[in-house]
Design an enzyme around this catalytic site. Sequence first.
Site, PDB file in Angstrom:
ATOM      1  N   ALA A 154      -2.486 -20.301  -3.232  1.00 25.90           N
ATOM      2  CA  ALA A 154      -2.687 -18.995  -3.724  1.00 25.90           C
ATOM      3  C   ALA A 154      -1.647 -18.909  -4.806  1.00 25.90           C
ATOM      4  CB  ALA A 154      -2.050 -17.817  -2.674  1.00 25.90           C
TER       5      ALA A 154
ATOM      6  N   LYS B 153      17.263 -13.416   1.419  1.00 27.96           N
ATOM      7  CA  LYS B 153      16.135 -12.883   0.395  1.00 27.96           C
ATOM      8  C   LYS B 153      15.924 -11.523   0.873  1.00 27.96           C
ATOM      9  CE  LYS B 153      12.652 -12.991  -2.256  1.00 27.96           C
ATOM     10  NZ  LYS B 153      11.532 -12.196  -1.697  1.00 27.96           N
TER      11      LYS B 153
ATOM     12  N   LYS C 269       5.655  -4.520   2.220  1.00 26.22           N
ATOM     13  CA  LYS C 269       5.122  -5.797   3.069  1.00 26.22           C
ATOM     14  C   LYS C 269       6.071  -6.052   3.968  1.00 26.22           C
ATOM     15  CE  LYS C 269       2.492  -8.004  -0.599  1.00 26.22           C
ATOM     16  NZ  LYS C 269       2.319  -9.222  -1.226  1.00 26.22           N
TER      17      LYS C 269
ATOM     18  N   ASN D 146       8.079 -15.205   2.611  1.00 36.21           N
ATOM     19  CA  ASN D 146       8.759 -13.869   3.239  1.00 36.21           C
ATOM     20  C   ASN D 146       8.986 -13.804   4.588  1.00 36.21           C
ATOM     21  OD1 ASN D 146      10.215 -13.014   0.773  1.00 36.21           O
ATOM     22  ND2 ASN D 146       8.479 -11.648   0.255  1.00 36.21           N
TER      23      ASN D 146
ATOM     24  N   HIS E 152      18.105  -9.030  -0.309  1.00 35.45           N
ATOM     25  CA  HIS E 152      17.646  -8.968  -1.702  1.00 35.45           C
ATOM     26  C   HIS E 152      16.524  -7.783  -1.838  1.00 35.45           C
ATOM     27  CE1 HIS E 152      14.829  -9.966  -5.136  1.00 35.45           C
ATOM     28  NE2 HIS E 152      15.799 -10.508  -5.639  1.00 35.45           N
ATOM     29  N   ASN E 153      15.472  -7.895  -1.281  1.00 36.47           N
ATOM     30  CA  ASN E 153      14.408  -7.233  -1.070  1.00 36.47           C
ATOM     31  C   ASN E 153      14.654  -5.692  -0.882  1.00 36.47           C
ATOM     32  OD1 ASN E 153      13.123  -9.609  -1.926  1.00 36.47           O
ATOM     33  ND2 ASN E 153      11.292  -9.223  -0.400  1.00 36.47           N
TER      34      ASN E 153
ATOM     35  N   GLU F 156      16.337  -4.329  -3.705  1.00 35.65           N
ATOM     36  CA  GLU F 156      14.877  -4.023  -4.731  1.00 35.65           C
ATOM     37  C   GLU F 156      14.374  -2.783  -4.429  1.00 35.65           C
ATOM     38  OE1 GLU F 156      10.874  -5.970  -5.036  1.00 35.65           O
ATOM     39  OE2 GLU F 156      12.247  -7.542  -5.124  1.00 35.65           O
TER      40      GLU F 156
ATOM     41  N   ARG G 194       8.741   5.478   0.428  1.00 36.61           N
ATOM     42  CA  ARG G 194       7.438   4.932   0.434  1.00 36.61           C
ATOM     43  C   ARG G 194       6.626   5.278   1.514  1.00 36.61           C
ATOM     44  NH1 ARG G 194       7.890  -1.365  -1.745  1.00 36.61           N
ATOM     45  NH2 ARG G 194       9.654  -1.325  -3.299  1.00 36.61           N
TER      46      ARG G 194
ATOM     47  N   SER H 217      12.353 -15.657  -5.235  1.00 39.16           N
ATOM     48  CA  SER H 217      12.284 -14.470  -5.779  1.00 39.16           C
ATOM     49  C   SER H 217      11.825 -14.631  -7.528  1.00 39.16           C
ATOM     50  CB  SER H 217      13.374 -13.495  -5.654  1.00 39.16           C
ATOM     51  OG  SER H 217      13.185 -12.215  -6.257  1.00 39.16           O
ATOM     52  N   GLY H 218      11.244 -13.483  -7.945  1.00 40.57           N
ATOM     53  CA  GLY H 218      10.896 -13.737  -9.289  1.00 40.57           C
ATOM     54  C   GLY H 218       9.273 -13.511  -9.596  1.00 40.57           C
TER      55      GLY H 218
END
Length: 482
Positions: free
Chosen positions: A12, A183, A262, A103, A186-187, A190, A289, A129-130
Amino acid sequence: MTQPSFGVIGLAVMGENLALNVESRGFPVAVYNRTAAKTKEFMEKRAQGKMVKDTYSIEEFVQALARPRKILVMVKAGSPVDAVIQQLKPLLELGDTIIDGGNSLYEDTERRTKELEATGLGFVGMGVSGGEEGALNGPSLMPGGTEAAYKDLEPILTKIAAQVDDGPCVTYIGPGGAGHYVKMVHNGIEYGDMQLIAEAYDLLKNVLGLDHRQLHEVFAEWNTTKELNSFLIEITADIFKYIDPDTDLPLVELILDAAGQKGTGRWTVVSSLELGVPIPTITAAVNARIISSYKQERMIAAKALPGPTGKYDGDTKAFINKIRDALYCSKMCSYAQGMALLSKASQDFNYNLNLAEIARIWKGGCIIRAGFLDKIKNAFNEDRALLNLLLAPEFKQSILDRQEAWRDVLAVSNKLGIPVPAFSASLDYFDSYRRDRLPQNLTQAQRDYFGAHTYERIDKPGVFHAEWTQVSKESLQVGTTD
């Protein structure tokens, strides 16, 4: 072409981009995708003429790699990762390493690390991430798991990661699921960051009446400040410039106001509850959300439940500046909550996380990259035992200087019926954290009353229980008036 030792499974966009990133740094790559047509398309287009070896079965893929093999798995988190691992295991040899770059839930990574290390294989759960651009040009990488395996990967990872003034945005995070845990948090940060920006936009648009050009100008100007300079503020400014070619209207205003997710934000909230660490800003962002997805119900409620009808009649420029200050203070609370969660997880899971180094690798490549991450890094370097970012001298004074503006923004929002759940949660966190006495003494009394859960006292040591129904007549007379 030199025989590659690095391979990528899953083509992908993220898998393709990471493969091309590795190849561009001088490392040949082997690739495999379950659908052969996808591999052929990749080879005929993006990988044409590059040091990329195409393979069309797991067996051929493994045989194409020189030992020790380094295999990056870029498939959907969950059972697909386990399925690929089970296919690879009988084909690999002592010292080979599997890297999960998706993830994945950190608990799955803990399990996989133990299982594979027991067979002599290395396993690295690596947060990436990015987005698509970062994967191709330089992401922030958060690898955890088998430390010896990371050492083998280090020459490649330090080349493909984003580069900032103090080094590549990658470091060994810790054992087991540490990389994916970091991670995940981090999310979560975010999520908080994005919700806070959305609330600032809501206030600017619906309280002050700014149009898309003015919104672009405000966010572009904020991005030049040392407090708010960041990737998310930058792209927000860009978003307001984009005009839909079909309608000649700002595209952002044509997008359905129902946000997806997600799972990483929800996982962060669940983990915080399990570890007993308050992260109300991130929790508010997840809930925002969720409630946004109730679009049909909200349309019905909008007609049935009218709110305030007043308008803001103050100074527009001054209020824009107050929103900016409220956004900065709230962002600091969100980062403080995330770092506090990482600190507690480090203790409970024996991750031995270096919070200063984590802040450093978030300075480039990742979605939450921001100018003040250098200050966060310095705060934890200066005080390794720092209890909370809000207590770091620079951040403490920054918030104290701006708290009046912060409170004014919430007062106006509440008066006009504009929901600001993340702004509110951040201020509540700040006010709760700064108070030396909270009303939970009453909560403890209630718990002891109905469940004999006991309580402690502030005037003497020990654990106590009261017979609350045995109230003396004298005590009922205390404080009464004629």
